[in-house]
Design a protein around this motif. Structure first.
Motif, PDB file in Angstrom:
ATOM      1  N   THR A   4       0.858  -1.173   0.000  1.00 40.32           N
ATOM      2  CA  THR A   4       0.000   0.000   0.000  1.00 40.32           C
ATOM      3  C   THR A   4       0.897   1.226   0.000  1.00 40.32           C
ATOM      4  N   LYS A  51       5.459   1.146   7.428  1.00 39.39           N
ATOM      5  CA  LYS A  51       4.010   1.416   7.363  1.00 39.39           C
ATOM      6  C   LYS A  51       3.642   2.314   6.174  1.00 39.39           C
ATOM      7  N   GLU A  55       0.879  -2.610   4.469  1.00 41.10           N
ATOM      8  CA  GLU A  55      -0.175  -2.670   5.475  1.00 41.10           C
ATOM      9  C   GLU A  55       0.059  -3.933   6.287  1.00 41.10           C
TER      10      GLU A  55
END
Length: 127
Positions: A4, A51, A55
């Motif tokens: 992500t 992060k 994810e």
């Protein structure tokens, strides 16, 4: 775990990186900042950087990063960077380190605990 992109976490990681850079350069003579705060922040830097692109469950990541930091610290006891040929590479010696310290282990644990508390507080506020 899935790939992500989280811009907010990337910005936080960038800010912590700048602070770490300042600690290593401008504030290098302030013993508390250089010896302790930098080690607390390095766990946070890695956390927010990961992060930003992956994810992953927060607690698992925090535990993994604290363990990773401790492994690197224990490798310093055996002068791992020198053993693998990085003795003359300043950047590698800074990243991998060259001296073992139990206090550094405590700092990594403190960084992990602070991250955990931040995430618990953030989760409770979102409810």
């Amino acid at each position: 775990m899935k790939l992500t992109f989280n811009f907010k976490n990337l910005i936080i990681a960038a800010i912590i990186f700048v602070i770490e850079f300042l600690i290593a350069t401008t504030f290098k003579d302030i013993v508390f900042v250089r010896s302790y705060l930098g080690d607390v922040l390095v766990v946070m830097l890695m956390y927010y950087f990961v992060k930003a692109f992956v994810e992953v469950e927060n607690t698992k990541l925090i535990i993994a990063l604290v363990i990773f930091s401790c492994v690197i610290e224990f490798l310093q006891y055996f002068h791992f960077a020198e053993v693998i040929g990085f003795k003359d590479n300043k950047i590698a010696m800074i990243v991998l380190g060259n001296s073992f310290s139990w206090i550094d282990i405590l700092c990594y644990l403190a960084g992990g605990l602070i991250l955990y508390l931040i995430e618990v507080l953030a989760k409770s506020k979102s409810r």
